[in-house]
Design an enzyme around this catalytic site. Structure first.
Site, PDB file in Angstrom:
ATOM      1  N   LYS A 115       0.487  -9.221   3.429  1.00 11.37           N
ATOM      2  CA  LYS A 115       0.661  -8.034   2.586  1.00 11.37           C
ATOM      3  C   LYS A 115      -0.518  -7.822   1.631  1.00 11.37           C
ATOM      4  O   LYS A 115      -0.829  -6.699   1.270  1.00 11.37           O
ATOM      5  CB  LYS A 115       1.970  -8.130   1.782  1.00 11.37           C
ATOM      6  CG  LYS A 115       3.220  -7.874   2.633  1.00 11.37           C
ATOM      7  CD  LYS A 115       4.437  -7.700   1.742  1.00 11.37           C
ATOM      8  CE  LYS A 115       5.599  -7.017   2.411  1.00 11.37           C
ATOM      9  NZ  LYS A 115       6.190  -7.659   3.542  1.00 11.37           N
ATOM     10  N   LYS A 203       4.949  -8.257  15.128  1.00 14.70           N
ATOM     11  CA  LYS A 203       6.363  -7.905  14.929  1.00 14.70           C
ATOM     12  C   LYS A 203       6.493  -6.382  14.764  1.00 14.70           C
ATOM     13  O   LYS A 203       5.540  -5.725  14.329  1.00 14.70           O
ATOM     14  CB  LYS A 203       6.958  -8.641  13.722  1.00 14.70           C
ATOM     15  CG  LYS A 203       6.519  -8.112  12.379  1.00 14.70           C
ATOM     16  CD  LYS A 203       7.416  -8.621  11.250  1.00 14.70           C
ATOM     17  CE  LYS A 203       6.938  -7.994   9.936  1.00 14.70           C
ATOM     18  NZ  LYS A 203       7.670  -8.329   8.765  1.00 14.70           N
ATOM     19  N   LYS A 206       7.742  -1.330   9.881  1.00 14.01           N
ATOM     20  CA  LYS A 206       7.729   0.066   9.428  1.00 14.01           C
ATOM     21  C   LYS A 206       6.309   0.528   9.121  1.00 14.01           C
ATOM     22  O   LYS A 206       5.996   1.693   9.227  1.00 14.01           O
ATOM     23  CB  LYS A 206       8.516   0.290   8.129  1.00 14.01           C
ATOM     24  CG  LYS A 206       9.530  -0.712   7.766  1.00 14.01           C
ATOM     25  CD  LYS A 206      10.256  -0.406   6.451  1.00 14.01           C
ATOM     26  CE  LYS A 206      10.996  -1.663   6.034  1.00 14.01           C
ATOM     27  NZ  LYS A 206      12.242  -1.624   5.472  1.00 14.01           N
TER      28      LYS A 206
HETATM   29  P1  TYM Z   1      12.355  -6.717   4.519  1.00 13.25           P
HETATM   30  O1  TYM Z   1      12.942  -5.610   3.748  1.00 13.25           O
HETATM   31  O2  TYM Z   1      10.894  -6.714   4.819  1.00 13.25           O
HETATM   32  O3  TYM Z   1      13.106  -6.863   5.887  1.00 13.25           O
HETATM   33  C1  TYM Z   1      14.514  -6.844   5.905  1.00 13.25           C
HETATM   34  C2  TYM Z   1      15.035  -7.784   6.953  1.00 13.25           C
HETATM   35  O4  TYM Z   1      14.625  -7.350   8.240  1.00 13.25           O
HETATM   36  C3  TYM Z   1      14.083  -8.448   8.940  1.00 13.25           C
HETATM   37  N1  TYM Z   1      13.033  -7.942   9.856  1.00 13.25           N
HETATM   38  C4  TYM Z   1      12.979  -8.245  11.138  1.00 13.25           C
HETATM   39  N2  TYM Z   1      13.765  -9.028  11.897  1.00 13.25           N
HETATM   40  C5  TYM Z   1      13.440  -9.127  13.193  1.00 13.25           C
HETATM   41  N3  TYM Z   1      12.394  -8.483  13.764  1.00 13.25           N
HETATM   42  C6  TYM Z   1      11.575  -7.694  13.031  1.00 13.25           C
HETATM   43  N4  TYM Z   1      10.560  -7.061  13.610  1.00 13.25           N
HETATM   44  C7  TYM Z   1      11.861  -7.549  11.653  1.00 13.25           C
HETATM   45  N5  TYM Z   1      11.282  -6.856  10.646  1.00 13.25           N
HETATM   46  C8  TYM Z   1      12.007  -7.126   9.542  1.00 13.25           C
HETATM   47  C9  TYM Z   1      13.489  -9.345   7.857  1.00 13.25           C
HETATM   48  O5  TYM Z   1      13.347 -10.659   8.321  1.00 13.25           O
HETATM   49  C10 TYM Z   1      14.533  -9.209   6.784  1.00 13.25           C
HETATM   50  O6  TYM Z   1      15.598 -10.119   6.996  1.00 13.25           O
HETATM   51  N6  TYM Z   1      12.132 -10.265   1.062  1.00 13.25           N
HETATM   52  C11 TYM Z   1      12.997  -9.567   1.974  1.00 13.25           C
HETATM   53  C12 TYM Z   1      14.159  -8.882   1.295  1.00 13.25           C
HETATM   54  C13 TYM Z   1      14.902  -9.770   0.372  1.00 13.25           C
HETATM   55  C14 TYM Z   1      15.918 -10.705   0.722  1.00 13.25           C
HETATM   56  C15 TYM Z   1      16.289 -11.326  -0.492  1.00 13.25           C
HETATM   57  C16 TYM Z   1      16.519 -11.038   1.939  1.00 13.25           C
HETATM   58  C17 TYM Z   1      14.711  -9.854  -0.969  1.00 13.25           C
HETATM   59  N7  TYM Z   1      15.550 -10.783  -1.480  1.00 13.25           N
HETATM   60  C18 TYM Z   1      17.267 -12.313  -0.534  1.00 13.25           C
HETATM   61  C19 TYM Z   1      17.507 -12.036   1.883  1.00 13.25           C
HETATM   62  C20 TYM Z   1      17.857 -12.643   0.675  1.00 13.25           C
HETATM   63  C21 TYM Z   1      12.185  -8.504   2.680  1.00 13.25           C
HETATM   64  O7  TYM Z   1      11.209  -8.024   2.180  1.00 13.25           O
HETATM   65  O8  TYM Z   1      12.752  -8.104   3.844  1.00 13.25           O
END
Ligand code: TYM
Length: 336
Positions: A115, A203, A206
């Site tokens: 990032k 992966k 978005k």
């Molecule tokens: P974020 O918002 O980037 O993504 C949300 C969730 O989607 C999953 N994900 C994927 N899984 C499989 N294949 C993909 N291509 C893919 N792209 C995204 C991510 O693994 C995630 O589970 N830091 C986290 C959000 C967060 C969080 C937390 C999650 C903040 N605090 C506490 C769990 C517990 C994040 O930025 O996810």
């Protein structure tokens, strides 16, 4: 009662990767376990502001919570919806954990490297983001955290911080389960990583510009089917689950397995050795367009008021639990 907790940022529309990697597993776990676990579903809106937001963050947050209901989440009194910024204890505990975490371990986070793009001009929130995530988890003593494979390193960091804190200042936090145990609990064979349809080495994300690389949850079922039909495969001519040599084909089988709620080994067994890539694509395109059309129909029936009502209960609950845990941590640290 133990807790299962997850969050998905709502900077924009969700991808099929977010949906299959985190949202659907959470809904399935909640429906199976909400009589014996607290189920915390929150929008990490403070995590959102580390990067650009498409549209209005407040509205996006409500929309992303609607997604859980549109995916068949069965509500009961153990399910709690909240927004991170409405529970100030998250930011407070984050600061305390900042003083426990080291620069070395935080700098090693792959998401930080990706990032920040190696630029010193990136904001400090990008660096601090996994520590805030640890606070999100530890405040509620969560044991299981359904997330995609790209976030596993953050769970390991959370486990390290909780263990270090407990050893130095006295038993305060529940250490979340190891990622291998999380995967088992979710009934998966491995962490889920849905790949980019055009460049399957990466992966699905978005932030990728090419529209055909990703399926968005508001794509029409027809559009999604076309994207799958044009996904990159390979020239080996035989279907095998082999991420290294056949990432595109393997990705399609993984998508099929999660969408159809069938084990990956069963899907792999069904397709192994077959030679018609077009048939596999057609099957996956049908499954995904069926999922999108059900999901979008249900989404249209959920109102903002329903979500606001759930947030009222959820945010009162979250503040109560989080403030108690924060006080324990403050006492352990000598602040209270
Ligand atoms: P974020 O918002 O980037 O993504 C949300 C969730 O989607 C999953 N994900 C994927 N899984 C499989 N294949 C993909 N291509 C893919 N792209 C995204 C991510 O693994 C995630 O589970 N830091 C986290 C959000 C967060 C969080 C937390 C999650 C903040 N605090 C506490 C769990 C517990 C994040 O930025 O996810």
């Amino acid at each position: 009662m133990k807790t299962i907790l997850t969050g998905i940022r709502s900077n924009s529309e969700m991808t099929l990767g977010n949906y299959l990697g985190a949202l659907l597993p959470m809904v399935r776990l909640a429906n199976e376990h909400s009589d014996e676990y607290q189920i915390n579903i929150f929008v990490p809106d403070l995590h959102s502001i580390i990067s650009d937001v498409d549209g209005d963050l407040k509205k996006n947050s409500i929309r992303s919570l609607k997604y859980y209901l549109a995916s068949g989440l069965e509500l009961n009194e153990n399910i709690h919806f909240y927004r991170q910024s409405y529970v100030p204890a998250h930011s407070e505990l984050c600061w305390i954990l900042d003083c426990v975490a080291t620069m070395g371990e935080t700098s090693r986070m792959i998401q930080f490297k990706e990032k920040s793009n190696g630029q010193d001009s990136c904001n400090v929130g990008i660096f601090n983001y996994p520590i805030l995530m640890a606070a999100d988890i530890l405040l509620y003593d969560a044991t299981y955290v359904p997330i995609g494979e790209d976030q596993f390193q953050h769970i390991e960091l959370t486990r390290n911080l909780a263990t270090r804190f407990n050893n130095r200042f006295g038993e305060t936090f529940t250490v979340p389960a190891k990622t291998s145990d999380q995967v088992k609990f979710m009934g998966e064979e491995d962490g889920i990583r849905i790949r980019d349809l055009i460049n399957p080495e990466k992966k699905m994300s978005k932030s990728t510009k090419a529209e055909n690389s990703k399926i968005m949850m508001d794509d029409s079922p027809e559009r999604a089917a076309k994207k799958i039909m044009s996904a990159t495969t390979d020239s080996l001519g035989e279907i095998n689950f082999d991420i290294k040599n056949q990432p595109g084909i393997s990705n399609l089988m993984l998508i099929e397995s999660v969408v159809s709620n069938t084990s990956l080994s069963e899907v792999v067994e069904n397709w192994k050795g077959k030679t018609r890539y077009g048939e596999l694509k057609k099957k996956v395109a049908e499954s995904v367009s069926g999922l999108l059309s059900d999901f979008q129909n249900r989404l249209g029936q959920i109102t903002d008021e329903q979500i606001l009502d759930l947030l009222k209960e959820g945010e009162a609950y979250a503040n109560k639990i989080a403030n108690q845990k924060l006080l324990e941590a403050q006492k352990a640290f000598g602040l209270r």
